[in-house]
Design an enzyme around this catalytic site. Sequence first.
Site, short mmCIF file in Angstrom:
data_model
loop_
_atom_site.label_atom_id
_atom_site.label_comp_id
_atom_site.label_asym_id
_atom_site.label_seq_id
_atom_site.Cartn_x
_atom_site.Cartn_y
_atom_site.Cartn_z
N LYS A 77 0.86 -1.20 0.00
CA LYS A 77 0.00 0.00 0.00
C LYS A 77 0.88 1.24 0.00
O LYS A 77 1.88 1.30 0.74
CB LYS A 77 -0.90 -0.01 1.23
CG LYS A 77 -1.89 1.15 1.31
CD LYS A 77 -2.82 0.99 2.53
CE LYS A 77 -3.87 2.09 2.58
NZ LYS A 77 -4.76 1.95 3.75
N SER A 152 -9.62 1.94 3.04
CA SER A 152 -8.77 2.70 2.16
C SER A 152 -7.72 1.85 1.46
O SER A 152 -7.05 2.33 0.53
CB SER A 152 -8.06 3.82 2.93
OG SER A 152 -7.25 3.28 3.95
N SER A 176 -9.80 -0.26 7.37
CA SER A 176 -9.29 -0.15 6.00
C SER A 176 -8.54 -1.35 5.46
O SER A 176 -8.13 -1.34 4.31
CB SER A 176 -8.37 1.07 5.90
OG SER A 176 -9.14 2.24 6.07
#
Lengths: 510, 499, 98
Positions: A77, A152, A176
Site C-alpha cells: 500500500k 482505504s 481499512s
Amino acid sequence: MIFKTATEMADALSKKDISSVELTQAHLDRIAAVDGDVKAFLHVDSEGALAQAAAVDADRASGKAMSPLAGVPLALKDVLAQKGVPTTAGSKILQGWKPPYDSTVVAKLKDAGVVILGKTNMDEFAMGSSTENSGYGPTFNPWDLTRTPGGSSGGSSAAVASFEAPLAIGSDTGGSIRQPAALTGIVGVRPTYGAVSRYGLIAYSSSLDQAGPFGRTVLDTALLHEAIAGHDAHDATSINAAVPAVVAAAKDGNVKGMKIGVIKQLQGEGYQKGVQTRFTESLDLLASLGAEIVEVDCPSFEYALAAYYLIAPSECSSNLARFDAMRYGLRTGDEGGASAEAVMAATRDAGFGREVKRRIILGTYALSSGYYDAYYGSAQKIRTLIIQDYAKAFAVADVLVSPTAPTTAYKIGEKIDDPMAMYLGDVATIPVNLAGICGMSLPAGLAEEDNLPVGFQIMAPAMQDQRLYQAGAALEAALTSKWGGALITKAPALQGRPSALPTMSKGGAK
Amino acid sequence: MALNYDEIIAKYDPVLGLEVHVELNTESKMFCSCATTFGAEPNTQTCPVCLALPGALPVVNEKAIESTIKIGLALNCSIAPYSRFARKNYFYPDMPKNFQISQYDEPICFDGYVDVEIDTDEGPKHFRIEVERVHMEEDTGKSLHVGGATGRIHGADYSLLDYNRAGIPLVEIVTKIVPGTGKYAPEVAKAYVAELRDILRGLGVSDVKMEQGSLRCDANVSLMLKDATELGTRSETKNVNSLRSVERAIRGEMLRHAEILETGGKVKQETRHFQEDTGLTRSGRSKEQAEDYRYFPDPDLVPVKPDAAWIETLRAGLPERPSIRRKRLKEQWAVPDKEFAAMVNADVLDIVEATVLLGADATKARTWWLGEISRVANDKGVDIAELAITPAHVAELIKLVASGELTDKLARQVVEGVIAGEGTPSEVVAKRGIKVVSDDGALMAAIEKVCAAQADTAEKVRGGHLPAAGALIGAVMKETAGQADAAKVRELLLKFLGQ
Amino acid sequence: MSTLSRDEVAKLAGLARIEMTEEELVNLSSQFGMILDAVARVQEVNLEGVKATSHPQPIENIARPDVVQASLTPAQALSGAPAQEEQRFRVPQILGEE
C-alpha cells in the site's frame, strides 16, 4: 502459478521448481494484463522487483538459510515509505516524492526476501472506505469492475483478489484492511495496535493506525503477519513482546471448546440481508465444529462511529500539517513573490482532496479552544467505555464476531457525495481500532441478492492475534470444503485470466 | 511629558514574568539520534524524524528527561509522578512538523522557587521568585533571511532553512508572576537569570551561553497603579541575548509602558523584539488571527512516569547550590561584603575561581578581572565572557608580574594585546617586545640624563624635598618608554640624589 | 441542528492553512451540520468519572539512550526540496515573527 497460494509458491521456490525471478515476472505480466481494468497499482517497480528476486535466487543458490516467504511477491500500500520508490499516500501533494528511507515494515520485508512488486492505490492519506478518494482515480473491484473494492486499502486488496500478487500490505485505521478484504473476498488482518511498527507508515490517526497483511488464505496471511510484526525501537508505541504464534494457530485451525461471542450491536438491522444470512451460516458452521456461541452486549459501540470521527480527524489535522510545500512534495502558488504562508495555503488547497480537507477542518474544530472537552475530550472517554465493554465481553468469550461490513461492494460513485453514508460502512470495524485490539475478515460466501463477497469478522484481545487465525482457519476450512474450493475462484474472469480455473488446494489449513 | 524612572516607580508597581529556555547539552536530539554539535555545516545533522518526513516518529531522549528532572529538583520543584507530551499546533517554516512537541497541562516539574539577592544602596535585598513549571520541548531550525537590508525578516525576499537545530532538547522554565520588586525590577530579573544560569551550569546540563543561544530569556513586564487591584497589560520581549540586556529590556519596557499610560493610552498585549544597539524594543508584526494552539496529548509518545527512588538518587546527587558556593568562596578568598557583591554583580565569580584554580592569588585575580578587564568590557559594551582573555591568560599574567618580568603598567598593555587577539601573554610580550627595563646600568643612564636636564629639580630633591622626585621619575619613565619599574626607578633615583 | 457557519469554516481553514474557494467554504459549511450532529452524539453519554484513553496500550516510559546515530546526508535531506540554495531549504518570504 499466479493462481496458487503464497504457501504453495513458497514451497515451489524452496524446492527450486521455480525461481523468484520467474515468479515475479509472471506477476508483472499479470499486472500488465489486467491492471488496466483493476487499477490497483500506482507504481509498478519492475526493475526493483526483479533485482530483489534475483538477489533472493542467488542467496538460495548459495545455500543460505531462507525466510519462509523469501522470493514471494507482494503488493505494498502506498502509505508505507520505500526508499527510492515513489510514495504518495494516494495524494497529489506527494506526487513524485521518493523517500530517502525505508519504513520498518519494508525493511523487514526486504530482510525476509519478500519481493515488492510496487505501490498500490488507496484513499488519500487512508481517509475513506472505497478508494474513490485517491488523488489518482479509483481502483475497481475484480468481482465487478463497476464497483469499489472498499478502502482505504482498496488497491492492495484488489491486487490480491485479481491475482496480481499473492500477498499485500495494507493499513487499517477504522477498518481499512478488513472492509476491502470483505468486499473483494480475501483475508485481511488488522494486528493488535503496537504489534507492527508505524515507523515509516504515513500517519493518518496515530493512535488508531496499524499496518497489516492481506492474503487469499488464512495461512498465507499468517505467514505475512509474522514477517512484519515485532517490536521497533523507532516507534515508541510499539509493543515489546513476542509475536503471537499466528502461523501455528493457522495450521491448527481448531475451535473445539472455543467461546465465540456475537456482538448484539453489530448485526441485524442496518445489515444487508445477504450479509446477515452468510454471517449466521458461518456461526452455525463454527458451532458444528465444536465452538460455543454466546451473545454479548456492548452498548457503548453505538457511539463508536461518533468517537472515531472526532479522534481520527483531530489527530490527522495535526499529522498532515507537515505537508506545507517547504521541505518536500508539491509546491504551488509561489509565483509573483507570494509569501510562505500563501504558498502553504495554495499548495494544501491544490494537493489535498475533498475528504482530506473535510477531515482536517473537522479535526481543527474538534481540537480548538472551547470545543476540546465537548468533542475530542469526550471521544477519548467513549474510547474508555468501548475498551471496558470489550473487556467484559472477552471475559466470557475467547473471540468476538460480526459481519465485517453492513453491505457488499457498492457502485463507484454511489456514496461519494454522501459522506455520512460512507462513514456508516465502518460501523462494525471501528470499535476494534478504538480499543487497540486485533481483527480479521475472511470470506463467508456471496450474498444471494448480488453475488458479491461477504466478510466474516473475528476479533480477539490485544496480543492474542493467534486466536483470530485459530478460529479463522477453522471456518475457512469448513467453508472451502462446502464450496469445493476457495471463494476467490468464483470471481469472474478478468481479461487475461483463463475461464476454467484449476481448483486451488483447500486453503492450506492442514 | 515623560516621567523619569523614579517618578514611574513612585506611581506604578512593575510586575514581571520570566520565561527562560535552556538548550540541553545532550549528545543527541530530543526525539531522534541526530548529533547536536553547534556550528556544523547546514543540514548535516538531520534525519526523517527531525525533518518531519512523512511516516517519521519521535522517541524521547532519556538523558533529556534526567536533565529536566535535575533542573526541577535544583529549582525546588515537585516532580510529577505522571506527565505527558502535548502537541502545540501552529505553522512556521522553521518547525518542520508544524507542531512543536512540548508539554501542556501535565509538565514534568512544577511549583518551585529561586532565591535571589541583589546589592542595593540600602544593602542586600532578597527576593523569592516562584517557578510555576519546568517542562520539556524541542527547538526549531534556523532561518537565514535573504534580500532584506539587515538580514532580518522584514523586507526579505526569501529565506533559507537549516534544520540542524530542529529537535535539539529545550527545557522551558516559567516563573509565576513576580510582583513586589519595585524599583529593583530590572536588577531582580537580571539576578534571577544569572542565578538560573549558575544553577544550570553547576548541574552540567547545558552550556548556558546566552550569546550562543543555549540560554534564552523572554521577559514579560506590566505596570499597575500602586492602589490598583487588577494587573496591567503585559508585553513580552524576545531576543534578550545577555544578562545586561535583561536588565536594559525590563527598564526600557517600564519606561515605555509608563509613557503610554501617562498619556492616557493603553498598552498593547504583544510580542516585542529587543534591539541591542538602542536598548529599546520594537513591535513584532501583529498577527491577524490569535493563535489557537489546539493542544492535545501527543499520540506518538507515551507517558513519563519517573521512578520515585530514581528521583531521590538524582536529588541526592545535586551539586552544591550557587548560594552555598558563593558563601564558601567569599570566606576562602576573604573578600569584604561590598566587594563580593560587586563581583557577583559583574558576574566574575566563575572566571575568578577558574583563575585561582590555575594557581593565581585570589586577590590579584580579583583585581585584574574586576578592574582593568571589566573596564575594557564596559568600554566595548560587552560581557566579560565575550572577551578573548581567559583565566589561563590572567593566571599567566599574574605570574609574570610576580616574577618581575612585567610591571603592572606593562601588564595592562599585555592585557590589551591579549584581548585584541594577539595571543597568550607570553606571545604578546614577545610580539610587542615588552620588557621591563631592570638593568640598573640602563636605568642609571636614564636617571643621570634626566637629572642633568632638570638640574634645579634634582637640587630640590638633594635638599630633602622628596615630592619633587615625582617629576624626575616621570621623566625617567618617559625616557625608558614606560618599560622601567617605577618603584625601582624611585629607589635608584633617591639613592643617586643622596636620599 | 449544530452548524458551522461559512465564516467559522473560513477561520478554521485559516488555522489549517488551506486556501478555499467561496464555493468550497459554503459546501463544507452545509455538510458539517450533519456530521456535527452525528459526532455530537458523544455528548449524550454520561461520561462523569470516566477517564480519557489516549493510548490503547498501557505502555509508558519508553525512551532511547542519548547516543548519536548516523543521520541523512545533506543530499538525502534535501532530496525532496522544492527549492534549495547553499545546502539549505529555500522557502518564500516569511511574513511572521522573527
